[in-house]
Design an enzyme around this catalytic site. Structure first.
Site, PDB file in Angstrom:
ATOM      1  N   GLY A 198      33.528  37.362 -19.787  1.00 55.09           N
ATOM      2  CA  GLY A 198      32.906  39.241 -19.258  1.00 55.09           C
ATOM      3  C   GLY A 198      33.817  39.929 -19.320  1.00 55.09           C
ATOM      4  O   GLY A 198      33.420  41.562 -19.576  1.00 55.09           O
ATOM      5  N   ASP A 227      39.377  27.602 -17.020  1.00 59.32           N
ATOM      6  CA  ASP A 227      38.450  26.262 -17.728  1.00 59.32           C
ATOM      7  C   ASP A 227      39.120  26.294 -18.896  1.00 59.32           C
ATOM      8  O   ASP A 227      38.795  25.335 -19.569  1.00 59.32           O
ATOM      9  CB  ASP A 227      36.923  27.146 -18.125  1.00 59.32           C
ATOM     10  N   GLY A 271      34.017  24.319 -14.891  1.00 59.07           N
ATOM     11  CA  GLY A 271      34.141  23.636 -16.436  1.00 59.07           C
ATOM     12  C   GLY A 271      32.685  24.074 -16.862  1.00 59.07           C
ATOM     13  O   GLY A 271      32.214  23.035 -16.887  1.00 59.07           O
ATOM     14  N   ARG A 381      41.376  27.403  -6.785  1.00 60.88           N
ATOM     15  CA  ARG A 381      41.326  28.255  -7.785  1.00 60.88           C
ATOM     16  C   ARG A 381      41.835  29.305  -6.779  1.00 60.88           C
ATOM     17  O   ARG A 381      42.794  30.329  -7.356  1.00 60.88           O
ATOM     18  CB  ARG A 381      39.781  28.897  -7.578  1.00 60.88           C
TER      19      ARG A 381
END
Length: 486
Positions: A198, A227, A271, A381
């Protein structure tokens, strides 16, 4: 290039797509004209790695199966440009200002990339300044640009020790014209966009807008997708760290499950459309019994039978599930987030409820059945990168600065077949890489997990029959429509 956008590539590995759909133009990187400035590093005089000539590697150098030869070689003529430091530069280092923006979700290694871009620009090229734009593309808006900060060596020297991003992040697009106006007003010559698909699609709009007459701005992407689903790339930063951290979660789930009578441990991992983290974690941990990924959709009944098979073999079961699996199990709330990603149903929570309900229904067969659920996504993360990922981030960021200073624009830096290459943003964001169910990774998963090949085959056959029935219905509808026009 336009033909690629009409391909139905969902759930199809990018390397399985016909090469005829990828042209040389798709892989050709644009470079701003003119390289009249000498690289300020004295190393370029004697060092061979400082070169102006662009070298290439084959798009797919693997031996082709259809070649009848003792030593088969690739017949693929498409090539990708190798990233390197250049002797001559497009931008005058002493007059160049670099901008950095981080967008989307956080990922291990973001601060490493910011640090390496800043230090390479300041130390290797002695650029005029490095500017960090705060909180994603909002920081490039007219209002957000007021929060921009100038980065120095001391500002970034120790940031690689921490997770997250010192620049902040956000989701959602901004007006491309307004963002380019900000770059022009602040006299930014090179913008590095650090983020996922994005973010890079947003970078593509900035790149197109920056082509307007009189502007001389390079837009260069450093892809961030935990991912590991970036097209034309075999590795993205943060992925290996994610697998290492996810293995710890699986070990915890195993410890819980094995300590109970008919214990079931569930670990939900990242994922959305690609199950690389779940699959590699399953193999690396060697303690997961079932792996559920979006590329291999299964109905609830089959999953319950897999659990039953495992509990019959041993009194415990560990399940690794990717967040994008089972999106058809329940109807979601619908809609998309600010980045345009479809909002997912919480498959981890749904799976936990389904297993608990199934255990209650089979209480006589599996007494004291208990489910333990772990979702380590945000912990993964937010952690700093592993040493291997930190090295990878440094290499990506350093080469990105080298190429951008030489005028490369509208492209990203990535790794393919252990080589650092440049890929046009338009190509990199046109298709998503997914786990091949016929590849070596999934074969390894199948070998160490419980399987019900008959049930899965039956499900695939049922799915195929439903698809054929829908095609027949559509065919009859078209025939009826044509007949009515005669």
């Amino acid at each position: 290039m336009e033909t690629r956008h009409h391909l139905n590539t969902k759930m199809v590995p990018s390397y399985q797509a016909p090469l005829s759909k990828v042209t040389a133009a798709d892989l050709t990187v644009e470079r701003l004209p003119g390289c009249k400035y000498m690289n300020p590093s004295k190393k370029h005089i004697l060092r061979e790695e400082y070169r102006d000539k662009v070298k290439h590697i084959m798009y797919d150098p693997r031996p082709q199966e259809d070649l009848d030869a003792e030593y088969p070689v690739s017949c693929n003529k498409l090539v990708c440009e190798l990233a390197a430091a250049r002797k001559h530069l497009h931008f005058n280092p002493s007059e160049t200002s670099i901008g950095i923006v981080t967008c989307g979700g956080i990922c291990p290694g973001l601060n490493d990339v910011i640090r390496s871009i800043t230090l390479t620009g300041i130390i290797s090229y002695r650029v005029k300044r490095v500017v960090g734009f705060r909180y994603g593309y909002w920081g490039l808006s007219k209002e957000g640009s007021k929060t921009a900060i100038e980065l120095s060596r001391s500002d970034v020297r120790q940031i690689h020790r921490f997770g997250g991003t010192i620049l902040g992040s956000s989701r959602g697009p901004q007006n491309p014209k307004e963002m380019v106006d900000t770059l022009v007003r602040m006299k930014i010559n090179i913008l590095f966009t650090v983020g996922g698909d994005g973010t890079q699609r947003g970078a593509l709009t900035i790149y197109e807008e920056a082509k307007r007459p009189g502007e001389n701005i390079a837009v260069f992407g450093v892809p961030k997708t935990i991912d590991n689903d970036l097209a034309f790339s075999h590795r993205t930063f943060g992925f290996q760290t994610a697998v290492e951290q996810a293995v710890n979660a699986v070990r915890a789930a195993y410890a819980e499950a094995v300590s109970l009578n008919y214990g079931v441990g569930i670990v939900k991992l990242m994922g959305r459309e690609s199950g690389f983290i779940a699959a590699q974690t399953t193999v690396a941990s060697a303690q997961a019994n079932i792996c559920l990924i979006p590329e291999n959709p299964l109905p609830k009944e089959t999953v319950m039978r897999l659990i039953e098979r495992r509990l019959q073999q041993s009194r415990n079961c560990v399940i690794v599930v990717a967040e994008g699996f089972g999106q058809d199990w329940e109807t979601g709330t619908g809609g998309h987030d600010a980045s345009g990603n479809k909002k997912l149903v919480d498959i981890g929570f749904i799976l936990k409820k389904e297993v608990e309900s199934w255990l209650r229904a089979n209480k006589e067969k599996f007494p004291q059945g208990t489910v333990k659920y772990i979702d380590p996504s945000y912990m993964i993360r937010a952690c700093p990168p592993s040493s291997n990922d930190a090295l990878f981030c440094t290499n990506l960021a350093t080469l990105a600065v080298h190429e951008a200073m030489a005028g490369a624009t509208g492209c990203i830096i990535s790794m393919r077949y252990n080589n650092y290459i440049l890929v046009p943003i338009k190509a990199a964001t046109s298709v998503r890489r997914v786990v091949s169910l016929r590849g070596a990774l999934w074969r390894q998963v199948r070998e160490i997990t419980v399987g019900l090949s008959d049930d899965v085959q039956q499900w695939n056959e049922q799915d195929l029959r439903r698809h054929l029935e829908s095609l027949n219905v559509e065919r009859e509808r078209i025939i009826a429509r044509l007949a009515s026009k005669v």
